[in-house]
Scaffold this active site. Structure first.
Site, short mmCIF file in Angstrom:
data_model
loop_
_atom_site.label_atom_id
_atom_site.label_comp_id
_atom_site.label_asym_id
_atom_site.label_seq_id
_atom_site.Cartn_x
_atom_site.Cartn_y
_atom_site.Cartn_z
N LYS A 186 0.86 -1.19 0.00
CA LYS A 186 0.00 0.00 0.00
C LYS A 186 0.89 1.23 0.00
CE LYS A 186 -1.70 2.92 2.81
NZ LYS A 186 -1.85 4.13 1.96
N GLU A 261 10.43 1.78 10.20
CA GLU A 261 11.33 2.92 10.06
C GLU A 261 10.49 4.16 10.29
OE1 GLU A 261 14.51 5.19 7.15
OE2 GLU A 261 13.45 3.43 6.40
N CYS A 295 13.30 11.37 6.48
CA CYS A 295 13.40 10.84 7.84
C CYS A 295 14.80 11.03 8.42
CB CYS A 295 13.05 9.35 7.85
SG CYS A 295 11.35 9.00 7.36
N GLU A 392 10.14 16.35 14.90
CA GLU A 392 10.48 16.20 13.50
C GLU A 392 9.66 17.21 12.69
OE1 GLU A 392 11.29 12.52 10.49
OE2 GLU A 392 9.38 12.50 11.57
#
Length: 499
Positions: A186, A261, A295, A392
């Protein structure tokens, strides 16, 4: 290329799901529309898959795995198919790169580089398929031989994000296939195009029907169906730590394995003895590549106090030379932010940082630009407790802090819940090794930034996730170990006397 881009901007491309070897629309005819962030034009139409579509894809993967045709196939045949997919990726690299650019707004040259590296990953996985093996123990006595079999884990769900759609998929899918797994993919509902294109390469390469199924859709219902299903043995998820926690909770239903992750807040640690110009360039690259939507972005600059002021001023000067604009323009290094919600979040965090006492060295003024273009921004006088130092941001924003000693630098580098990557700039070997060993991160670059190799694993420490992808360790991730106790000589004494 420009003609193709113009055509796609004028007429959106319609994609279909790939389930059980067949291409199909969503079962209820639903469609997801995707605009190019840089051009504000509709470029892609994906199926808005339903839970029924997801369950059909899972059933196809389950059937193909349980039938054993792929799971127990000759490794050389798996390798041949993966190599052919790599060839088709290279043959169609320009189309794939253009689709990535239109859907993500990353510069076209960057998209080309990612597609070509993805092909290398498929080639590496093809070779690794031939190396997959177990072990034997011939030291268990004269009558017993022990075998350790490495088997595919089963049906794998792969859920990928929008920032590196084709690359991140290629860090996972070929390794799962090389191990003999069947897969349901997906992709993000914002950037599904290249994953759905890949389906045709898999079919043309000869992958058996049902071994890989790819369907577009939102996290709920499609991603949730994958996480909830008892027929899915493992999920590889890449995305935010918030969603990662939800994936962990959902996986408890059948205690499926997870490879995660997740988020990052990676430090660039700069010592006064480094090559200043190389460090300036590397820090900028780590902070701004893919518009900072990365990331492993080096979003925290930890710089030795004796050079801090000079270094951040040099960063600001060089950022003035970094062109932001249309990602189809070969001179652009920074494109638009993925969507309005992400743009607003970046701007909010920068404003909050200033309110908390951070000082804008450059950038921070998106109102001077039209569209979703956020200028590279440097915030000085940041303290570890500020949100811009902890959260983040996922944008081209660099938060600057200073340190006096290597021990203080390492403490600052580790002063976060994340541990995905780190960058160290120094000409002292002892300092480089000390930082590499003591910074808790899955990847550390020394005097370099963002170079990747299929041979090396990737993954995170702490709340940046678990498991490892790519390299031989990435192949192992999609396998289970089974011990076989083989009686080969004299039978042991009977358990039931007199039998």
């Amino acid at each position: 290329m420009l003609d193709d881009a113009k055509r796609r901007l004028e007429t959106p491309t319609r994609y279909r799901n790939f389930i059980a070897g067949q291409f199909a629309e969503a079962s209820d005819g639903g469609v997801i529309e995707r605009e190019s962030p840089a051009h504000r034009r509709l470029v892609s139409l994906y199926p808005a898959s339903t839970r029924d579509d997801a369950e059909a894809a899972i059933a196809a993967a389950r059937h193909s795995f349980d039938a054993g045709g792929w799971a127990f196939s000759y490794c050389g045949e798996r390798a041949r198919i993966l190599r052919e997919v790599a060839r088709l990726i290279r043959q169609n690299a320009e189309e794939l790169a253009l689709v990535e650019t239109l859907e993500t707004s990353k510069p076209l040259d960057a998209a080309r580089g990612e597609v070509m590296f993805a092909a290398e990953l498929w080639d590496y996985a093809a070779g690794a398929a031939r190396m997959l093996s177990g072990d034997s123990h011939n030291t268990l006595g004269a009558d017993m031989l022990g075998l350790v079999l490495r088997e595919p884990i089963g049906v794998v769900g792969i859920i990928t994000p929008w920032n590196f759609p084709f690359l991140i998929l290629s860090e996972r899918l070929p390794f799962a296939l090389a191990a003999g797994c069947s897969v349901v993919v997906k992709p993000s509902e914002f950037t599904s195009g290249t994953a759905l294109i890949l389906a045709s390469y898999l079919k043309d390469a000869g992958l058996p029907d049902g071994v890989c199924n790819i369907l577009a859709g939102t996290g709920d219902p499609v991603g949730q169906a994958i996480l909830d299903s008892d027929d899915v043995d493992m999920v590889a998820f890449t995305g935010s730590s918030r969603v990662g926690r939800a994936a962990i909770a959902a996986s408890a239903g059948n205690i499926k394995k997870l490879s995660l992750e997740l988020g990052g807040k990676s430090p660039s640690v700069v010592f006064a003895d480094c090559d200043i110009e190389a460090a300036v360039d590397g820090v900028i690259k780590a902070a701004t590549v893919n518009m900072g939507e990365c990331c492993i972005a080096g979003s925290r600059l930890l710089v030795e106090a004796s050079i801090a002021e000079t270094f951040q001023e040099r960063i600001a000067e060089r950022l003035g030379d970094l062109r932001m604009g249309d990602p189809l323009d070969p001179t652009s290094r920074i494109g638009a932010i993925i969507n309005q919600a992400q743009f607003d979040r970046i701007d909010m965090l920068v404003r909050d940082g200033v309110q908390d006492g951070a000082r804008v060295v450059c950038g921070g003024d998106p109102e001077n630009y039209s569209g979703l273009f956020y200028p590279p921004t440097v915030l000085a006088d940041v303290t570890p407790g500020m949100a811009v130092a902890r959260e983040e941001i996922f944008g081209p924003v660099l938060s600057v802090m200073s340190f006096d000693t290597p021990d203080q630098a390492i403490r600052l580098a580790n002063a976060t819940e994340y541990g995905l990557a780190a960058y160290v700039w120094t000409n002292d070997l002892s300092t480089a090794l000390d930082c590499s060993r003591r910074i808790r991160a899955g990847r550390v670059w020394v005097n370099a930034a963002l170079q990747g190799y299929p041979e090396l694993p990737l993954g995170g420490f702490k709340q940046s996730g678990n498991g490892r992808e790519t390299g031989r360790y990435g192949l192992d991730e999609y396998t289970e170990l089974k011990s076989v106790h083989l009686q080969v000589g004299r039978q042991p004494e009977r358990w039931v006397e007199g039998a």
